[in-house]
Design a protein around this motif. Structure first.
Motif, PDB file in Angstrom:
ATOM      1  N   ASP A   1      40.921  46.252  26.943  1.00 13.97           N
ATOM      2  CA  ASP A   1      41.199  45.086  26.142  1.00 13.97           C
ATOM      3  C   ASP A   1      39.851  44.478  25.747  1.00 13.97           C
ATOM      4  O   ASP A   1      39.075  44.059  26.596  1.00 13.97           O
ATOM      5  CB  ASP A   1      42.004  44.103  27.001  1.00 13.97           C
TER       6      ASP A   1
ATOM      7  N   TYR B   1      39.036  41.802  24.596  1.00 13.03           N
ATOM      8  CA  TYR B   1      38.832  40.387  24.867  1.00 13.03           C
ATOM      9  C   TYR B   1      38.291  40.132  26.272  1.00 13.03           C
ATOM     10  O   TYR B   1      37.848  39.032  26.553  1.00 13.03           O
ATOM     11  CB  TYR B   1      40.128  39.607  24.649  1.00 13.03           C
TER      12      TYR B   1
ATOM     13  N   LYS C   1      32.240  36.260  28.790  1.00  8.22           N
ATOM     14  CA  LYS C   1      31.207  35.456  28.159  1.00  8.22           C
ATOM     15  C   LYS C   1      31.613  33.975  28.173  1.00  8.22           C
ATOM     16  O   LYS C   1      30.809  33.098  28.440  1.00  8.22           O
ATOM     17  CB  LYS C   1      31.037  35.930  26.715  1.00  8.22           C
ATOM     18  N   ASP C   2      32.867  33.743  27.888  1.00  6.58           N
ATOM     19  CA  ASP C   2      33.422  32.392  27.855  1.00  6.58           C
ATOM     20  C   ASP C   2      33.276  31.722  29.213  1.00  6.58           C
ATOM     21  O   ASP C   2      33.066  30.520  29.315  1.00  6.58           O
ATOM     22  CB  ASP C   2      34.905  32.492  27.465  1.00  6.58           C
ATOM     23  N   LEU C   3      33.381  32.532  30.284  1.00  2.00           N
ATOM     24  CA  LEU C   3      33.289  31.988  31.637  1.00  2.00           C
ATOM     25  C   LEU C   3      31.846  31.879  32.095  1.00  2.00           C
ATOM     26  O   LEU C   3      31.583  31.545  33.247  1.00  2.00           O
ATOM     27  CB  LEU C   3      34.085  32.865  32.601  1.00  2.00           C
TER      28      LEU C   3
ATOM     29  N   ARG D   1      38.398  29.879  17.393  1.00  5.31           N
ATOM     30  CA  ARG D   1      37.156  30.575  17.743  1.00  5.31           C
ATOM     31  C   ARG D   1      35.923  29.772  17.331  1.00  5.31           C
ATOM     32  O   ARG D   1      34.862  29.922  17.933  1.00  5.31           O
ATOM     33  CB  ARG D   1      37.127  31.968  17.125  1.00  5.31           C
TER      34      ARG D   1
ATOM     35  N   PRO E   1      29.516  29.889  23.872  1.00 13.13           N
ATOM     36  CA  PRO E   1      30.823  29.472  24.397  1.00 13.13           C
ATOM     37  C   PRO E   1      30.771  28.779  25.752  1.00 13.13           C
ATOM     38  O   PRO E   1      31.422  27.751  25.944  1.00 13.13           O
ATOM     39  CB  PRO E   1      31.588  30.793  24.509  1.00 13.13           C
TER      40      PRO E   1
ATOM     41  N   VAL F   1      34.524  24.104  27.030  1.00 21.00           N
ATOM     42  CA  VAL F   1      35.877  24.464  26.623  1.00 21.00           C
ATOM     43  C   VAL F   1      36.091  25.902  27.099  1.00 21.00           C
ATOM     44  O   VAL F   1      35.138  26.666  27.195  1.00 21.00           O
ATOM     45  CB  VAL F   1      36.087  24.388  25.091  1.00 21.00           C
ATOM     46  N   HIS F   2      37.311  26.225  27.465  1.00 24.08           N
ATOM     47  CA  HIS F   2      37.589  27.597  27.868  1.00 24.08           C
ATOM     48  C   HIS F   2      38.812  28.104  27.141  1.00 24.08           C
ATOM     49  O   HIS F   2      39.668  27.328  26.727  1.00 24.08           O
ATOM     50  CB  HIS F   2      37.772  27.705  29.376  1.00 24.08           C
ATOM     51  N   THR F   3      38.855  29.422  26.983  1.00 20.92           N
ATOM     52  CA  THR F   3      39.910  30.028  26.182  1.00 20.92           C
ATOM     53  C   THR F   3      40.842  30.853  27.048  1.00 20.92           C
ATOM     54  O   THR F   3      40.382  31.566  27.947  1.00 20.92           O
ATOM     55  CB  THR F   3      39.291  30.937  25.098  1.00 20.92           C
TER      56      THR F   3
ATOM     57  N   PHE G   1      43.233  33.899  26.388  1.00 19.38           N
ATOM     58  CA  PHE G   1      43.437  34.828  25.284  1.00 19.38           C
ATOM     59  C   PHE G   1      44.885  35.297  25.221  1.00 19.38           C
ATOM     60  O   PHE G   1      45.609  35.297  26.211  1.00 19.38           O
ATOM     61  CB  PHE G   1      42.501  36.028  25.446  1.00 19.38           C
TER      62      PHE G   1
ATOM     63  N   TYR H   1      45.638  37.791  27.599  1.00 18.30           N
ATOM     64  CA  TYR H   1      45.187  37.271  28.896  1.00 18.30           C
ATOM     65  C   TYR H   1      43.772  37.711  29.240  1.00 18.30           C
ATOM     66  O   TYR H   1      43.026  36.960  29.834  1.00 18.30           O
ATOM     67  CB  TYR H   1      46.108  37.651  30.068  1.00 18.30           C
TER      68      TYR H   1
ATOM     69  N   ALA I   1      40.735  29.789  33.624  1.00 16.25           N
ATOM     70  CA  ALA I   1      40.048  28.888  32.711  1.00 16.25           C
ATOM     71  C   ALA I   1      39.953  27.469  33.284  1.00 16.25           C
ATOM     72  O   ALA I   1      38.889  26.857  33.239  1.00 16.25           O
ATOM     73  CB  ALA I   1      40.769  28.866  31.365  1.00 16.25           C
TER      74      ALA I   1
END
Lengths: 255, 365
Positions: free
Chosen positions: A154, A156, A162-164, B49, B74, B79-81, B83, B86, B149
């Protein structure tokens, strides 16, 4: 019994595939020098095989070459596959395409072109020329194995990491490598197998000081097939089978 | 005190000369559940995004907690996403997944353990901490993704169609759970969906998007009952649309003319005499009477029943009116009408309570 046509068809196919190898294995236990007749069971050729120090030197050379080439090819090929997947850079498509060209191009073309290259830049034929050649033809197979694995992820999960707050190095060591190791192992084993039984390319780039197993066998066979070679091939076949089983098992288990 | 946690000023996004979002202005209030609603391709995911920092706006500014986040990666935006897929790490346990963000920030082990345990308890997964994601159900994976998140205590949680891969029943349950979770945590949620029912039932406010622009921002009741234009009306729920013009104006009372029948309508918008308008009536507001039961039909629209769809709690009718327009009506069982039996081809009258319609300026579609 109603499956008789099906079963016999399947048996025929398996026989077609494996009869040559079975014959070879059976004859490696034959107690006779040249005869194709069965002279009784014997481990004589295995004793001779294990006593032949020239042959064992060739085996050692091949193993050193195979391990080194497979390791380098796995590192380079693995990183190539990761870069092809994660980054968009100039020439990405070209690089991806050229990998398939390398896989498809005939060994003899590779062998001759490498020979010309090595003599042009003045590399003495021997260990280093063999190593470079083997790394070259192993890399594409590693790239393809690893790439096909990485695209099944996946996409994502990298963004999520990266987001974390994960840095690129953390993503590589904590996410990509743990997920990729089965493919890397499979790529390594594939490379090792390719390296250990390559004759054509090695034939062009080998030197007199560094004899490797496939070429040694090839030269021995030219003087007539000794049962000792049957024994050697049986051992090699057994080891190859083992490696294939390991690589299949490592790919099958999803992490 | 309500403050704006996120503000968008004239934000546009183009990729290769293709405009995806244009001139967006939006204010997100602290602690609210905001839904970005729109058909696929309307730019709602791109907007998310831009806020999360995976993409940068072509023009315009984004403020998070009063700070311009232009160029911030990011993980520095608080802020956290969550997805759509998941994006759980398949090789890690639930605990490791949730702890990932905290470990990246190199917090002490003991603190990580307590915070992860706390969050897992909130999402009711404390017993599953040592499982791998593939040993969990879809709904549980969803909760892990949310936990992963929120454990980082973000100011805003961005959710990109997180329920779309669940089956209908589970989606309903998760809608309630997410809403309750949001109340419990008090974190602002920005939720992307193309499912209008989901948007209406979960949100404090809905942002209706269409072709890269914002059509309307309002509470679920506002966007459903007072759609700003035809696009919003058509996208949210079903609507029967009649063309008409304004015949008289008395304050908020309008006189209109529908298929030759004079009717009264109500609107807080201002119109001019003779202006062409659309009259919108929701199927559930449209009442259908058998012609034999009606004495006074001066403002009712005559038609014939085209199709009857029995749905258990309601009966849906398709009625062909005198101008061949087909309207949808949803009839509820009540004490006046406990049978709701209609025959196909039966002559009927359609009408609605004056004032329950929506009057919109004419648009050429």
């Amino acid at each position: 019994m109603r499956n008789l046509p099906y079963t016999s068809y399947l048996t025929a196919i398996y026989l077609f595939f494996y009869i040559p190898i079975i014959v070879l294995i059976v004859y490696s236990f034959n107690n006779a020098q040249y005869s194709l007749l069965w002279h009784g069971f014997s481990l004589r050729w295995y004793h001779e095989l294990f006593a032949d120090s020239d042959l064992w030197l060739a085996v050692l050379h091949s193993v050193i070459l195979g391990v080194t080439a497979a390791t380098v090819a796995t590192c380079v090929g693995g990183l190539t596959a990761i870069s092809l997947y994660r980054y968009d850079f100039f020439g990405r498509q070209l690089l991806y395409g050229s990998i398939f060209i390398l896989i498809l191009s005939p060994d003899i073309v590779m062998g001759i072109s490498l020979l010309i290259l090595f003599s042009m830049i003045g590399i003495t034929l021997g260990f280093w020329s063999l190593l470079l050649a083997h790394i070259t033809f192993c890399i594409p197979f590693v790239v393809v194995t690893v790439y096909s694995r990485i695209v099944s992820f996946d996409q994502y999960i990298f963004e999520a990491a990266k987001d974390l707050g994960a840095k690129d190095s953390v993503i590589l060591t904590r996410i990509i490598l743990p997920l990729l190791w089965p493919a890397l192992l499979a790529g390594w084993l594939l490379s090792f197998t390719l390296s250990i039984d390559d004759v054509i390319i090695s034939y062009f780039v080998a030197g007199p000081d560094f004899e490797i197993l496939p070429l040694k066998i090839y030269s021995m066979v030219r003087l007539g097939v000794k049962p000792e070679i049957n024994a050697l091939c049986t051992v090699t076949f057994g080891l190859t089978l083992l490696l294939i089983v390991i690589s299949q098992l490592s790919l099958r288990k999803k992490p | 005190m309500t403050t704006n946690i996120i503000e968008l000023h004239d934000v546009s996004k183009s990729i290769h000369d293709h405009v995806i979002l244009h001139d967006l202005n939006l204010e997100v209030r602290n602690g609210e559940f905001l839904t970005l609603l729109g058909p696929s391709g309307c730019g709602k995911t791109t907007l998310l995004r831009l806020i999360s920092g995976f993409e940068n706006p072509t023009t315009g500014k984004i403020f998070i907690n009063g700070k311009n986040v232009d160029g911030l990666p990011p993980h520095k935006r608080h802020v956290h996403t969550v997805f759509q897929s998941y994006a759980l790490f398949p090789h890690m346990t639930v605990f490791e997944n949730v702890a990932f963000g905290l470990r990246c920030r190199k917090l002490p082990k003991a603190e990580i353990a307590t915070r992860v345990a706390e969050v897992l308890k909130i999402v009711k997964l404390e017993k599953f901490a040592q499982r791998k994601p593939d040993q969990l159900s879809g709904g549980q994976q969803q909760r892990v993704a949310v936990a992963r998140a929120v454990v980082n205590r973000p100011l805003v949680l961005l959710l990109d169609e997180p329920l779309s891969s669940l089956d209908y029943r589970l989606r309903k349950t998760m809608q309630i759970e997410l809403k309750q979770l949001q109340r419990k945590l008090g974190i602002t949620f920005i939720f992307v969906t193309h499912d209008q029912e989901e948007a209406l039932s979960m949100s404090d406010r809905v942002v209706v998007m269409h072709e890269g622009g914002i059509e309307q921002v309002g509470t679920p009741r506002q966007v459903y009952e007072q759609p700003q234009n035809l696009t919003v009306a058509n996208f949210i729920g079903e609507a029967n649309i009649f063309d008409s013009e304004i015949l008289s104006i008395e304050g908020k009372q309008l006189g209109v003319n529908i298929l030759g029948k004079p009717r009264n309508a109500k609107s807080s918008r201002s119109f001019e005499l003779g202006q062409k308008v659309h009259i919108l009536v929701r199927p559930e507001d449209l009442r259908v009477w058998k012609q034999v039961d009606v004495d006074d039909s001066k403002d009712m629209l005559p038609g014939t029943v085209e199709e009857v769809i029995y749905k258990g709690t309601t009966v849906d009718l398709m009625v062909r009116l005198s101008n061949n327009q087909i309207v949808a009506a949803t009839e509820f069982f009540d004490e006046d009408d406990d049978k709701l039996e209609y025959a196909i081809g039966e002559p009927v009258f359609a009408t609605w309570v004056p004032g329950w319609e929506v009057v919109l300026p004419h648009e050429t579609l």
